[in-house]
Design a protein around this motif. Structure first.
Motif, mmCIF file in Angstrom:
data_model
loop_
_atom_site.group_PDB
_atom_site.id
_atom_site.type_symbol
_atom_site.label_atom_id
_atom_site.label_comp_id
_atom_site.label_asym_id
_atom_site.label_seq_id
_atom_site.Cartn_x
_atom_site.Cartn_y
_atom_site.Cartn_z
ATOM 1 N N GLY A 17 20.314 22.369 -6.218
ATOM 2 C CA GLY A 17 19.849 23.730 -6.444
ATOM 3 C C GLY A 17 20.475 24.786 -5.557
ATOM 4 N N LEU A 18 21.445 24.413 -4.721
ATOM 5 C CA LEU A 18 22.101 25.390 -3.852
ATOM 6 C C LEU A 18 22.977 26.310 -4.688
ATOM 7 N N ARG A 19 22.860 27.600 -4.424
ATOM 8 C CA ARG A 19 23.671 28.566 -5.168
ATOM 9 C C ARG A 19 25.155 28.298 -4.983
ATOM 10 N N LYS A 20 25.958 28.681 -5.973
ATOM 11 C CA LYS A 20 27.389 28.399 -5.948
ATOM 12 C C LYS A 20 28.057 29.036 -4.731
ATOM 13 N N GLY A 21 27.719 30.293 -4.469
ATOM 14 C CA GLY A 21 28.337 30.982 -3.342
ATOM 15 C C GLY A 21 28.014 30.307 -2.020
ATOM 16 N N LYS A 22 26.776 29.838 -1.882
ATOM 17 C CA LYS A 22 26.366 29.163 -0.650
ATOM 18 C C LYS A 22 27.062 27.816 -0.534
ATOM 19 N N ALA A 23 27.164 27.103 -1.639
ATOM 20 C CA ALA A 23 27.824 25.797 -1.612
ATOM 21 C C ALA A 23 29.300 25.936 -1.272
ATOM 22 N N VAL A 24 29.920 26.986 -1.792
ATOM 23 C CA VAL A 24 31.341 27.207 -1.523
ATOM 24 C C VAL A 24 31.566 27.567 -0.055
ATOM 25 N N SER A 25 30.766 28.509 0.471
ATOM 26 C CA SER A 25 30.986 28.980 1.839
ATOM 27 C C SER A 25 30.536 27.963 2.890
ATOM 28 N N LYS A 26 29.416 27.281 2.639
ATOM 29 C CA LYS A 26 28.866 26.397 3.664
ATOM 30 C C LYS A 26 29.506 25.013 3.645
ATOM 31 N N HIS A 27 29.891 24.527 2.481
ATOM 32 C CA HIS A 27 30.401 23.159 2.374
ATOM 33 C C HIS A 27 31.904 23.127 2.064
#
Length: 327
Positions: free
Chosen positions: A233-243
């Motif tokens: 459920g992590l937003r795409k932008g968060k998944a891209v920047s954090k991971h």
């Protein structure tokens, strides 16, 4: 972690000593300070010249290792890196030119890094789109363009802009020029002269770094941990920047560290075309001017920069990758 860094530092210091020693021996054998004198002039006294060069510890007729011992002793006891064949102090020359290179290069380098990472990551997320293809074409054009050509094109465009606007907005020869009398005129003048060479350096860096970052991002975007994060459920932008971006940055920080370390001596063309008397130009002038001490000093500074870059790389990797800290 601290013990690991200390051990690496000791290894780098040993390598640095070996590199400087080899540089001195090679420069002493390859360079001949006698070659800069016009021996067809009957008024030149060869014996007097040889005595002067012996006083400067660069007489090619003296034993190399005797000169090296004297040179090393002067550095250890008084931090004196010697003199040029014309009698100028190496310490004074290098101390001035280091700050010239710092003013010219640091801004362009960090703009290139930040811009390259951002552009590469943005392009990777939009893989296959018109935006991605356009960025790739422009980046390849800048990468394929020799630095001297890019600098000259920017100068031509700057001149045309000044003529079209009837202003002197772009001032690009030397570090300073004709300053006005208004408050802050000196700062504005320096920024004007800094703008074009900084743009020249940063465009090349942005194009190069964006290609590396895009390829690394494409690998991480398809990784299992990114898909798992999205599935939770992590937003795409968060998944891209954090991971994705964080893991893609691990190889890049090593590249950045060494790029910063070597860029001081790698911008000789830019310095020459824009009239900046930095270390890059000085390194070339030392070799062509048969300056043994100057050449070795530049090599030593380059070695210290690489050493600093290696340590910075270890520290940055540890900051980005938690696995290194736990080990």
């Amino acid at each position: 972690m601290l013990v690991y860094l200390i051990r690496r530092l000791l290894n780098y210091c040993i390598l640095l000593i070996i590199a400087i020693t080899l540089a001195y021996v090679i420069a002493s054998v390859a360079l001949n300070p006698l070659a800069i004198f016009d021996w067809t002039n009957p008024s030149i006294d060869r014996a007097s010249v040889l005595r002067t060069l012996s006083n400067y510890n660069i007489n090619p007729e003296d034993p190399v290792f005797t000169r090296f011992a004297n040179w090393l002793g002067n550095i250890v006891t008084s931090w004196d890196w010697g003199k040029t064949p014309k009698g100028a102090s190496i310490n004074e020359e290098v101390s001035v030119r280091i700050w010239v290179s710092i003013r010219l290069i640091i801004i362009g380098t960090f703009l290139g890094m930040a811009g390259g990472v951002a552009l590469g990551a943005w392009s990777a997320v939009r893989k296959g789109t018109l935006t991605d293809k356009s960025i790739s074409v422009l980046a390849l054009i800048f990468i394929s363009t020799p630095p001297m050509v890019l600098a000259v094109v920017l100068q031509i465009l700057a001149v045309k802009f000044n003529l079209a606007t009837n202003t002197n907005f772009f001032e690009f020869i030397g570090e300073t020029g004709n300053m006005g009398s208004y408050p802050g005129a000196a700062l504005v003048d320096r920024l004007q002269h800094l703008l074009l060479p900084t743009l020249s350096l940063s465009l090349m860096n942005i194009a190069t770094y964006s290609r590396y970052q895009r390829n690394l991002m494409l690998d991480t975007l398809g990784a299992d941990y990114v898909r798992t994060a999205r599935a939770k459920g992590l937003r795409k932008g968060k998944a891209v920047s954090k991971h994705a971006l964080r893991n893609a940055m691990i190889p890049m920080v090593t590249y950045f560290a060494f790029a910063v370390a070597t860029v001081f001596l790698g911008a000789a063309i830019t310095e020459q075309l824009f009239g900046w008397h930095g270390l890059g130009v000085y390194g070339v002038q030392s070799i062509t001017g048969q300056d043994i001490n100057g050449t070795v000093c530049v090599v030593a500074f380059s070695g210290v920069c690489v050493l600093a870059g290696a340590l910075l790389s270890d520290i940055l990797v540890a900051a980005v990758d938690p696995r290194v800290r736990t080990n």
